[in-house]
Design a protein around this motif. Structure first.
Motif, PDB file in Angstrom:
ATOM      1  N   CYS A 151       0.835  -1.207   0.000  1.00  0.00           N
ATOM      2  CA  CYS A 151       0.000   0.000   0.000  1.00  0.00           C
ATOM      3  C   CYS A 151       0.867   1.254   0.000  1.00  0.00           C
ATOM      4  O   CYS A 151       2.053   1.206   0.325  1.00  0.00           O
ATOM      5  N   SER A 152       0.237   2.351  -0.336  1.00  0.00           N
ATOM      6  CA  SER A 152       0.920   3.653  -0.313  1.00  0.00           C
ATOM      7  C   SER A 152       0.788   4.266   1.079  1.00  0.00           C
ATOM      8  O   SER A 152       0.128   5.287   1.266  1.00  0.00           O
ATOM      9  N   GLY A 153       1.396   3.626   2.055  1.00  0.00           N
ATOM     10  CA  GLY A 153       1.338   4.100   3.426  1.00  0.00           C
ATOM     11  C   GLY A 153       0.247   3.409   4.229  1.00  0.00           C
ATOM     12  O   GLY A 153      -0.706   2.837   3.681  1.00  0.00           O
ATOM     13  N   TYR A 154       0.381   3.493   5.554  1.00  0.00           N
ATOM     14  CA  TYR A 154      -0.569   2.810   6.440  1.00  0.00           C
ATOM     15  C   TYR A 154      -1.974   3.373   6.325  1.00  0.00           C
ATOM     16  O   TYR A 154      -2.964   2.634   6.402  1.00  0.00           O
ATOM     17  N   VAL A 155      -2.099   4.678   6.123  1.00  0.00           N
ATOM     18  CA  VAL A 155      -3.436   5.277   6.056  1.00  0.00           C
ATOM     19  C   VAL A 155      -4.211   4.700   4.876  1.00  0.00           C
ATOM     20  O   VAL A 155      -5.418   4.475   4.972  1.00  0.00           O
ATOM     21  N   GLN A 156      -3.533   4.453   3.753  1.00  0.00           N
ATOM     22  CA  GLN A 156      -4.252   3.822   2.654  1.00  0.00           C
ATOM     23  C   GLN A 156      -4.700   2.415   3.031  1.00  0.00           C
ATOM     24  O   GLN A 156      -5.817   2.002   2.701  1.00  0.00           O
ATOM     25  N   ALA A 157      -3.848   1.682   3.725  1.00  0.00           N
ATOM     26  CA  ALA A 157      -4.228   0.338   4.155  1.00  0.00           C
ATOM     27  C   ALA A 157      -5.486   0.383   5.006  1.00  0.00           C
ATOM     28  O   ALA A 157      -6.417  -0.408   4.806  1.00  0.00           O
ATOM     29  N   LEU A 158      -5.534   1.311   5.949  1.00  0.00           N
ATOM     30  CA  LEU A 158      -6.703   1.424   6.815  1.00  0.00           C
ATOM     31  C   LEU A 158      -7.936   1.843   6.022  1.00  0.00           C
ATOM     32  O   LEU A 158      -9.047   1.365   6.270  1.00  0.00           O
ATOM     33  N   ASN A 159      -7.755   2.737   5.061  1.00  0.00           N
ATOM     34  CA  ASN A 159      -8.872   3.132   4.201  1.00  0.00           C
ATOM     35  C   ASN A 159      -9.435   1.942   3.436  1.00  0.00           C
ATOM     36  O   ASN A 159     -10.656   1.769   3.340  1.00  0.00           O
ATOM     37  N   LEU A 160      -8.553   1.130   2.863  1.00  0.00           N
ATOM     38  CA  LEU A 160      -9.003  -0.029   2.102  1.00  0.00           C
ATOM     39  C   LEU A 160      -9.767  -1.004   2.980  1.00  0.00           C
ATOM     40  O   LEU A 160     -10.838  -1.511   2.600  1.00  0.00           O
ATOM     41  N   LEU A 161      -9.231  -1.279   4.161  1.00  0.00           N
ATOM     42  CA  LEU A 161      -9.864  -2.244   5.061  1.00  0.00           C
ATOM     43  C   LEU A 161     -11.231  -1.760   5.536  1.00  0.00           C
ATOM     44  O   LEU A 161     -12.205  -2.516   5.536  1.00  0.00           O
ATOM     45  N   THR A 162     -11.303  -0.501   5.941  1.00  0.00           N
ATOM     46  CA  THR A 162     -12.593   0.009   6.441  1.00  0.00           C
ATOM     47  C   THR A 162     -13.614   0.102   5.314  1.00  0.00           C
ATOM     48  O   THR A 162     -14.808  -0.112   5.541  1.00  0.00           O
ATOM     49  N   ASP A 163     -13.154   0.403   4.108  1.00  0.00           N
ATOM     50  CA  ASP A 163     -14.067   0.441   2.970  1.00  0.00           C
ATOM     51  C   ASP A 163     -14.676  -0.943   2.740  1.00  0.00           C
ATOM     52  O   ASP A 163     -15.887  -1.093   2.543  1.00  0.00           O
TER      53      ASP A 163
ATOM     54  N   LEU B 185     -14.915  -3.428   4.920  1.00  0.00           N
ATOM     55  CA  LEU B 185     -15.778  -3.793   6.042  1.00  0.00           C
ATOM     56  C   LEU B 185     -17.143  -3.126   5.924  1.00  0.00           C
ATOM     57  O   LEU B 185     -18.178  -3.742   6.212  1.00  0.00           O
ATOM     58  N   ARG B 186     -17.142  -1.872   5.482  1.00  0.00           N
ATOM     59  CA  ARG B 186     -18.421  -1.180   5.322  1.00  0.00           C
ATOM     60  C   ARG B 186     -19.253  -1.831   4.225  1.00  0.00           C
ATOM     61  O   ARG B 186     -20.476  -1.977   4.366  1.00  0.00           O
ATOM     62  N   GLN B 187     -18.618  -2.253   3.143  1.00  0.00           N
ATOM     63  CA  GLN B 187     -19.342  -2.946   2.079  1.00  0.00           C
ATOM     64  C   GLN B 187     -19.927  -4.263   2.564  1.00  0.00           C
ATOM     65  O   GLN B 187     -20.925  -4.745   2.016  1.00  0.00           O
ATOM     66  N   GLN B 188     -19.298  -4.836   3.586  1.00  0.00           N
ATOM     67  CA  GLN B 188     -19.784  -6.097   4.152  1.00  0.00           C
ATOM     68  C   GLN B 188     -20.734  -5.857   5.322  1.00  0.00           C
ATOM     69  O   GLN B 188     -20.942  -6.729   6.160  1.00  0.00           O
ATOM     70  N   ASP B 189     -21.294  -4.640   5.367  1.00  0.00           N
ATOM     71  CA  ASP B 189     -22.348  -4.266   6.322  1.00  0.00           C
ATOM     72  C   ASP B 189     -21.854  -4.063   7.743  1.00  0.00           C
ATOM     73  O   ASP B 189     -22.657  -4.078   8.688  1.00  0.00           O
ATOM     74  N   ALA B 190     -20.560  -3.877   7.929  1.00  0.00           N
ATOM     75  CA  ALA B 190     -20.071  -3.517   9.265  1.00  0.00           C
ATOM     76  C   ALA B 190     -20.528  -2.099   9.599  1.00  0.00           C
ATOM     77  O   ALA B 190     -20.642  -1.239   8.728  1.00  0.00           O
ATOM     78  N   THR B 191     -20.789  -1.866  10.873  1.00  0.00           N
ATOM     79  CA  THR B 191     -21.219  -0.535  11.324  1.00  0.00           C
ATOM     80  C   THR B 191     -20.333   0.031  12.415  1.00  0.00           C
ATOM     81  O   THR B 191     -20.238   1.251  12.565  1.00  0.00           O
ATOM     82  N   THR B 192     -19.663  -0.841  13.175  1.00  0.00           N
ATOM     83  CA  THR B 192     -18.898  -0.404  14.342  1.00  0.00           C
ATOM     84  C   THR B 192     -17.519  -1.056  14.357  1.00  0.00           C
ATOM     85  O   THR B 192     -17.387  -2.239  14.035  1.00  0.00           O
ATOM     86  N   MET B 193     -16.513  -0.269  14.735  1.00  0.00           N
ATOM     87  CA  MET B 193     -15.167  -0.805  14.913  1.00  0.00           C
ATOM     88  C   MET B 193     -14.642  -0.387  16.275  1.00  0.00           C
ATOM     89  O   MET B 193     -14.627   0.804  16.600  1.00  0.00           O
ATOM     90  N   SER B 194     -14.227  -1.347  17.078  1.00  0.00           N
ATOM     91  CA  SER B 194     -13.616  -1.030  18.363  1.00  0.00           C
ATOM     92  C   SER B 194     -12.232  -0.428  18.136  1.00  0.00           C
ATOM     93  O   SER B 194     -11.487  -0.885  17.263  1.00  0.00           O
ATOM     94  N   VAL B 195     -11.910   0.586  18.915  1.00  0.00           N
ATOM     95  CA  VAL B 195     -10.582   1.198  18.881  1.00  0.00           C
ATOM     96  C   VAL B 195     -10.109   1.383  20.316  1.00  0.00           C
ATOM     97  O   VAL B 195     -10.909   1.484  21.236  1.00  0.00           O
TER      98      VAL B 195
ATOM     99  N   ILE C 102     -11.833   5.946   9.887  1.00  0.00           N
ATOM    100  CA  ILE C 102     -12.927   5.007  10.166  1.00  0.00           C
ATOM    101  C   ILE C 102     -14.276   5.696   9.979  1.00  0.00           C
ATOM    102  O   ILE C 102     -15.190   5.166   9.335  1.00  0.00           O
ATOM    103  N   ARG C 103     -14.401   6.893  10.530  1.00  0.00           N
ATOM    104  CA  ARG C 103     -15.661   7.637  10.384  1.00  0.00           C
ATOM    105  C   ARG C 103     -15.937   7.975   8.917  1.00  0.00           C
ATOM    106  O   ARG C 103     -17.070   7.872   8.443  1.00  0.00           O
ATOM    107  N   PHE C 104     -14.903   8.416   8.213  1.00  0.00           N
ATOM    108  CA  PHE C 104     -15.062   8.828   6.821  1.00  0.00           C
ATOM    109  C   PHE C 104     -15.569   7.676   5.963  1.00  0.00           C
ATOM    110  O   PHE C 104     -16.304   7.891   4.998  1.00  0.00           O
ATOM    111  N   ARG C 105     -15.196   6.464   6.306  1.00  0.00           N
ATOM    112  CA  ARG C 105     -15.636   5.294   5.552  1.00  0.00           C
ATOM    113  C   ARG C 105     -16.983   4.758   6.022  1.00  0.00           C
ATOM    114  O   ARG C 105     -17.436   3.718   5.551  1.00  0.00           O
ATOM    115  N   GLY C 106     -17.614   5.469   6.947  1.00  0.00           N
ATOM    116  CA  GLY C 106     -18.975   5.113   7.322  1.00  0.00           C
ATOM    117  C   GLY C 106     -19.107   4.204   8.515  1.00  0.00           C
ATOM    118  O   GLY C 106     -20.208   3.719   8.809  1.00  0.00           O
TER     119      GLY C 106
END
Length: 462
Positions: free
Chosen positions: A177-189, A191-201, A213-217
């Motif tokens: 990936c192009s940096g960790y933030v892109q990795a997190l964007n891809l993963l949260t995107d 998860l959201r497509q798979q109907d996830a709504t909440t992520m523990s942090v 995380i918020r930006f990806r819904g």
């Protein structure tokens, strides 16, 4: 002799605007600017190509080609028997000058966490790796390739992560990936497509990650952290973002029973654990804590980055994915950026294969350990009332202070020192809670480190 420009009312102005013209591109540019700025208003008749060529001392075909290009672009019109004229165009109104963007204040010293000492970047070794890797690269490496990244890097990373971090890493499961933030964007995107709504942090961490995380819904849900790490018994939602090797910023590793509990929670609920191993290579006083991913590679996504070990400017990070996430992540990556820039991947692959990476990590680990030891020893003498915590790993320490940490941060800024308070990393700021400073000892170059620590001690002594 009659001046040929007299046949054109624009002749004199054209001479002034076009006097330096030497070729077609010069002429096109000069005419374009004269029209755009209003020097040649709509309806102005231009000299014939023969006349202007003679006036400028250039070939007639050059003028004809320039006129033809500007007619094709809509700047000029040309009709048989009417000559060439400036087209009637609606030009955009002049845009008022933008006010200067306020620049963030600069500080003499920066002791905030999150960045290594970039002066240690191994320029010579990196250049040597580039000189070897790029000439040897196959032609296909310079085209569009696998969105997972170059196989050379994925294979070398798989070997390195297995022996250095205990990661179960199949090259086919690694995505660059192009940096960790892109990795997190891809993963949260995904998860959201798979109907996830909440992520523990974890209740302490980087606000940027929570914003992603918020930006990806998804809704980030903070979970308490204590001296044994995150409370695994309180995890909820369809995923959890954790820093198990070295909690950011408290500096504690996740206790063994909580590591097991977190993985068991993911198994029972079908959730995904995202392991952010941001500085796992920098552990000083004991054996490194292995990656959580090894406990269950099908429920844990391992993420790592070159930003701390080498330099943030490389923008290289990696994910080791469970099989069920490979296709969805690659589908999102394909539509996001197609693939991560290849040349630096080739160089990093060679850098690892040649042993440069291991040697660099060993050197910088010793470098940061000396810095940490110097900081701890200096505080023991000059600020004995300050408790130092989180010192076993990473590039920062936690300083429990007896007074208002926010006030100390403000006083430090006024004196040219940038530090952060623990509250800056709390999910919900609470000025009445634990008062602590987060001091990063990685950022300053060697020539500035002693000055930064001296000023820090002055702030703490007040």
């Amino acid at each position: 002799m009659e001046d040929p420009r007299a046949n054109s009312p624009a002749g004199a102005d054209l001479h002034l605007d076009l006097g330096g013209t030497r070729g077609r591109s010069d002429l096109v540019h000069a005419l374009h600017e004269s029209i755009r700025t209003g020097r040649l208003p709509a309806g102005t008749r231009l000299p014939s190509s023969r006349t202007l060529a003679k006036d400028l001392g250039i070939a007639r075909n050059t003028v004809a080609d320039a006129y033809g290009q500007l007619v094709a672009e809509g700047w000029l019109t040309a009709r048989q028997g009417s000559g060439t004229e400036v087209a009637d165009r609606i030009l955009p109104a002049a845009t008022p000058a933008l006010s200067e963007t306020p620049q963030p204040p600069s500080y003499r010293y920066d002791l905030t966490p999150g960045s290594p000492d970039v002066s240690t970047f191994p320029r010579g070794e990196w250049l040597a790796a580039a000189r070897k890797a790029i000439p040897a690269a196959p032609n296909a490496a310079f085209g569009y390739g696998d969105p997972r990244g170059r196989i050379e890097l994925r294979e070398n990373l798989a070997d390195y992560l297995a022996r250095a971090r205990g990661v179960w890493a199949d090259p086919e499961r690694i995505v660059i990936c192009s940096g960790y933030v892109q990795a997190l964007n891809l993963l949260t995107d995904v998860l959201r497509q798979q109907d996830a709504t909440t992520m523990s942090v974890e209740e302490f961490g980087y606000s940027l990650h929570w914003d992603v995380i918020r930006f990806r819904g998804l809704q980030p849900h903070p979970v308490p952290v204590d001296e044994q790490g995150v409370r695994a018994d309180l995890l909820t939602g369809q995923a959890a973002l954790l820093t198990p090797a070295h909690q950011m910023p408290l500096g504690v590793p996740l206790a063994p029973d909580r590591r097991t509990a977190a993985v068991e929670w993911a198994r029972q609920t079908g959730a995904v654990l995202i392991e952010d191993d941001y500085d796992g290579e920098f552990r000083y006083d004991r054996q490194s804590v292995g990656a959580l991913q090894a406990l269950d590679p099908e429920r844990v996504v391992y993420t790592g980055t070159a930003s701390k070990s080498l330099a943030p400017a490389l923008r290289l990070a990696w994910m080791v994915l469970p099989e069920h996430l490979m296709e969805p992540v690659l589908a999102v990556k394909h539509t996001t950026d197609l693939l991560t820039a290849t040349l630096d991947q080739l160089v990093l692959a060679e850098f690892i294969a040649s042993g440069h990476y291991d040697r660099h990590v060993r050197r910088t680990r010793q470098h940061y350990r000396r810095r940490r030891d110097h900081l701890v020893e200096l505080l023991a003498v000059r600020a004995p009332g300050v408790k130092v915590a989180g010192i076993s790993a990473g590039l920062h320490v936690l300083l429990d202070v007896p007074s208002d940490a926010a006030d100390m941060v403000s006083r430090a800024k006024r004196q040219g020192l940038l530090v952060a308070s623990l509250d800056n990393y709390r999910f919900t700021p609470d000025p009445a809670a634990r008062q602590a400073l987060i001091v990063g000892y990685g950022t300053p170059p060697d020539h500035a480190y002693n000055g930064a620590l001296d000023l820090l001690c002055q702030v703490l002594a007040v």
